[in-house]
Design a protein around this motif. Structure first.
Motif, PDB file in Angstrom:
ATOM      1  N   THR A  65      22.514  21.463  -0.292  1.00  0.00           N
ATOM      2  CA  THR A  65      21.276  20.291   0.121  1.00  0.00           C
ATOM      3  C   THR A  65      21.890  18.448  -0.412  1.00  0.00           C
ATOM      4  OG1 THR A  65      19.902  21.813  -1.567  1.00  0.00           O
ATOM      5  CG2 THR A  65      19.174  20.240  -2.167  1.00  0.00           C
ATOM      6  N   PRO A  66      21.529  18.316   0.404  1.00  0.00           N
ATOM      7  CA  PRO A  66      21.436  16.716   1.004  1.00  0.00           C
ATOM      8  C   PRO A  66      21.264  16.361  -0.372  1.00  0.00           C
ATOM      9  CG  PRO A  66      19.897  17.262   2.811  1.00  0.00           C
ATOM     10  CD  PRO A  66      20.422  18.804   2.082  1.00  0.00           C
ATOM     11  N   MET A  67      21.335  15.610  -1.350  1.00  0.00           N
ATOM     12  CA  MET A  67      20.826  14.532  -2.387  1.00  0.00           C
ATOM     13  C   MET A  67      21.074  12.615  -1.853  1.00  0.00           C
ATOM     14  SD  MET A  67      20.698  14.333  -6.191  1.00  0.00           S
ATOM     15  CE  MET A  67      21.605  13.094  -6.825  1.00  0.00           C
ATOM     16  N   GLY A  68      19.900  11.870  -1.717  1.00  0.00           N
ATOM     17  CA  GLY A  68      19.650  10.917  -2.092  1.00  0.00           C
ATOM     18  C   GLY A  68      19.971  10.164  -3.719  1.00  0.00           C
ATOM     19  N   GLY A  69      18.800   9.682  -4.354  1.00  0.00           N
ATOM     20  CA  GLY A  69      18.562   9.493  -5.664  1.00  0.00           C
ATOM     21  C   GLY A  69      17.998  10.588  -6.394  1.00  0.00           C
ATOM     22  N   GLY A  70      17.883  11.444  -5.424  1.00  0.00           N
ATOM     23  CA  GLY A  70      17.574  12.668  -6.571  1.00  0.00           C
ATOM     24  C   GLY A  70      15.924  12.158  -7.187  1.00  0.00           C
ATOM     25  N   PHE A  71      15.172  11.389  -6.478  1.00  0.00           N
ATOM     26  CA  PHE A  71      13.996  10.823  -7.740  1.00  0.00           C
ATOM     27  C   PHE A  71      12.465  11.645  -7.129  1.00  0.00           C
ATOM     28  CE2 PHE A  71      15.987   8.602 -10.886  1.00  0.00           C
ATOM     29  CZ  PHE A  71      14.455   8.578 -11.662  1.00  0.00           C
ATOM     30  N   THR A  72      12.566  12.317  -6.044  1.00  0.00           N
ATOM     31  CA  THR A  72      10.987  12.688  -5.796  1.00  0.00           C
ATOM     32  C   THR A  72      10.653  12.932  -6.799  1.00  0.00           C
ATOM     33  OG1 THR A  72      11.666  15.316  -5.116  1.00  0.00           O
ATOM     34  CG2 THR A  72      11.304  13.752  -2.951  1.00  0.00           C
ATOM     35  N   PRO A 131      10.114   0.522  -1.874  1.00  0.00           N
ATOM     36  CA  PRO A 131       8.974   1.206  -2.836  1.00  0.00           C
ATOM     37  C   PRO A 131       9.302   1.030  -4.167  1.00  0.00           C
ATOM     38  CG  PRO A 131      11.202   2.468  -2.439  1.00  0.00           C
ATOM     39  CD  PRO A 131      11.282   1.905  -1.816  1.00  0.00           C
ATOM     40  N   GLU A 132       7.721   2.010  -5.070  1.00  0.00           N
ATOM     41  CA  GLU A 132       8.202   1.348  -6.679  1.00  0.00           C
ATOM     42  C   GLU A 132       8.674   2.423  -7.434  1.00  0.00           C
ATOM     43  OE1 GLU A 132       3.529   1.137  -8.764  1.00  0.00           O
ATOM     44  OE2 GLU A 132       3.685   0.952  -6.173  1.00  0.00           O
ATOM     45  N   ALA A 133       9.740   2.640  -6.439  1.00  0.00           N
ATOM     46  CA  ALA A 133      10.237   4.052  -7.207  1.00  0.00           C
ATOM     47  C   ALA A 133      11.609   3.513  -8.105  1.00  0.00           C
ATOM     48  CB  ALA A 133      10.878   4.827  -5.939  1.00  0.00           C
ATOM     49  N   VAL A 137      16.954   4.590  -6.098  1.00  0.00           N
ATOM     50  CA  VAL A 137      16.673   5.837  -5.232  1.00  0.00           C
ATOM     51  C   VAL A 137      17.585   5.386  -3.663  1.00  0.00           C
ATOM     52  CG1 VAL A 137      14.564   6.893  -6.100  1.00  0.00           C
ATOM     53  CG2 VAL A 137      13.939   5.048  -4.577  1.00  0.00           C
ATOM     54  N   THR A 138      17.477   6.103  -3.065  1.00  0.00           N
ATOM     55  CA  THR A 138      17.914   5.824  -1.448  1.00  0.00           C
ATOM     56  C   THR A 138      16.908   5.377  -0.374  1.00  0.00           C
ATOM     57  OG1 THR A 138      17.945   8.164  -0.601  1.00  0.00           O
ATOM     58  CG2 THR A 138      20.175   7.072  -2.523  1.00  0.00           C
ATOM     59  N   VAL A 139      17.554   4.438   0.231  1.00  0.00           N
ATOM     60  CA  VAL A 139      16.775   3.827   1.405  1.00  0.00           C
ATOM     61  C   VAL A 139      16.728   4.709   2.942  1.00  0.00           C
ATOM     62  CG1 VAL A 139      16.850   2.162   3.767  1.00  0.00           C
ATOM     63  CG2 VAL A 139      17.837   1.707   1.495  1.00  0.00           C
TER      64      VAL A 139
END
Ligand code: FAD
Length: 452
Positions: A65-72, A131-133, A137-139
């Motif tokens: 499982t690839p993960m960037g920021g993991g913040f969805t 994003p407002e995140a 979190v990743t681009v």
């Protein structure tokens, strides 16, 4: 040899772990979805390391499982069926900024905050759509899930700004899509067959993106916010169409929540920008005059300076001011809806919140294509099981409402993915399955997502 040792040979032993501390951290995200098993966490540094790991996973038939920021907040980067969690954060290089061509090429782990800081320091006349995140979190993660940011009403959503990608395919091959497949310039997707569609919206199930080029935008000298308030929901779609028709806003969003009392209305918030103060004043006056035609929509004469700052901050307020309860859980589900559906979503969303003893809270981002991302926000106490379950149910009900209204769930958690598949034209889903099978015959990458 044991899998862990081979992974350590690829990335170095400090960048692979099967310790319970890491397994615990990566088995959940800030949302209300239950934790899921993670066997190994790896942090590659190059596309060749990603390639070796993918080849190994095929050999061992173990999911990645690839993960960037993991913040969805909908647990999209939490493995569904265990296996290897690939955290991309070590791939954190900003490889190129083409100032005149207005694009940046970044590795998969580059965060929104890092790119923003880099542009401010080296290219102060340029910006990206942020994003407002939270800024960690990743681009790449955000672009792949069709995220949106502070320039979305004017220019579009972040997946539209992708000029090209480098991808490690599920069989381990390294492939490029866009102009970078045949040119040194990562400046456009066309005029080739648009293969980026094989990776956008797939929730990381069709390949691991290692590099991406995104469009940048000129940074205006002046920005300001104006806000209007109404209690007549039925006027809102008309007002939004009118604002959009004039086409002078940088960003337009609606906002309303049950508490504090002054927030319990519909706020229409506009950010306008320009190269001169005159341009800014012209835009603000145009909108004030435009909205004067609606007797039940009033200008907010004085936006409190602290609130104005939060609206104008990049990222804006929600990322820093999300209304967390004691215990700190937060999940929101995003409905992509036609603008006309705002009043019904607003009213029926309130019924859902009431049913589960929660307070309603909405942020509605106007997109550039006559649709909105309607966020039903729920904060909950992580230490209170009943609160978590209530939130989960409220999310599921909101997703059902979204589909009832003819909308789609944005970056859907597992049950919403299944509901969408159920409603989808069967031939469309068959095509999706065929593409997945063709790209990933061993079903290695982000197993369990987009499955019926
Ligand atoms: C308070 C708050 C406010 C938010 N506001 C916004 C907002 O305004 N706009 C917005 O768009 N979002 C918003 N979000 C949602 C979310 O945080 C962002 O969309 C975020 O950018 C997702 O990026 P990420 O790096 O966390 O992605 P991740 O969660 O790491 O990944 C998202 C998906 O992409 C896949 N993926 C990640 N990296 C790769 C890769 N290299 N290759 C292949 N697949 C990959 C993952 O497997 C997963 O399926 C908000 C979240 C919070 C908590």
């Amino acid at each position: 040899m044991e899998l862990q040792s081979i992974l350590a040979e690829i990335v170095g032993k400090e960048f692979v772990s099967d310790r319970p501390e890491e397994q615990y951290l990566y088995s959940r995200d800030p949302g209300a979805q239950p934790p899921r098993k993670v066997d190994y966490v790896v942090m590659p540094e190059t596309e060749w390391e990603v390639q070796d790991i993918v080849k190994l996973a095929n050999e061992y038939k173990i999911p990645i499982t690839p993960m960037g920021g993991g913040f969805t907040t909908s647990a999209l980067a939490v493995p569904v069926k265990g296996g290897i969690l690939m955290d991309m954060k070590r791939m954190d290089k900003i490889l190129e900024v083409n100032e005149r061509g207005r694009y940046a090429v970044v590795e998969a782990g580059v965060s929104q905050g890092a790119l923003k800081g880099y542009l401010e320091k080296h290219y102060p006349r340029l910006q990206h759509c942020m994003p407002e995140a939270p800024p960690t979190v990743t681009v790449v993660g955000n672009s792949l899930i069709l995220g949106h940011g502070h320039l979305t009403t004017r220019y579009g959503i972040n997946s539209e700004f992708i000029n090209g990608m480098e991808v490690v395919l599920p069989d381990g091959e390294i492939c490029k899509v866009g102009s970078c497949s045949l040119s040194p310039y990562w400046f456009t997707r066309g005029p080739l067959p648009d293969l980026s569609g094989l990776f956008i919206g797939w929730l990381g199930t069709t390949g691991i993106i290692t590099k991406m080029s995104i469009r940048l935008f000129p940074k205006p000298n002046y920005r300001d916010a104006i806000a209007f308030i109404t209690d007549n929901l039925d006027l809102v779609p008309e007002a939004v169409y009118e604002i959009d028709r004039i086409d002078l806003v940088e960003n337009l969003f609606l906002w309303g929540q049950e508490k504090p009392d002054w927030m319990d209305h519909v706020y229409l918030v506009m950010v306008v920008s320009g190269q001169s103060e005159e341009e800014l004043e012209f835009k603000k006056n145009t909108y004030c005059k435009l909205l004067q035609q609606y007797k039940e929509i009033a200008l907010v004469e004085e936006i409190h300076p602290a609130l104005r700052k939060r609206i104008l901050d990049v990222p804006p307020f929600a990322a820093t001011a999300a209304d967390f309860k004691k215990g700190g859980g937060f999940e929101y589900t995003g409905a992509i809806l036609p603008i006309d559906k705002i009043p019904e979503a607003w009213r029926r969303g309130k019924d859902i919140a009431r049913k589960y003893s929660m307070l309603y809270s909405y942020a509605v981002q106007v997109l550039s294509d006559q649709s909105v991302m309607f966020a039903f926000d729920y904060s909950f106490n992580r230490a209170d099981i009943r609160d978590i379950q209530r939130t989960k149910k409220a999310i599921e009900k909101s997703d059902r409402l979204t589909l009832d209204l003819g909308g789609m769930v944005w970056r859907p958690e597992l049950s919403a993915q299944r509901s969408m598949i159920k409603k989808m034209n069967p031939s469309t889903y068959k095509l999706m399955k065929n593409i997945k099978k063709l790209l990933d015959p061993n079903d290695i990458i982000n197993q369990g997502n987009w499955e019926a």
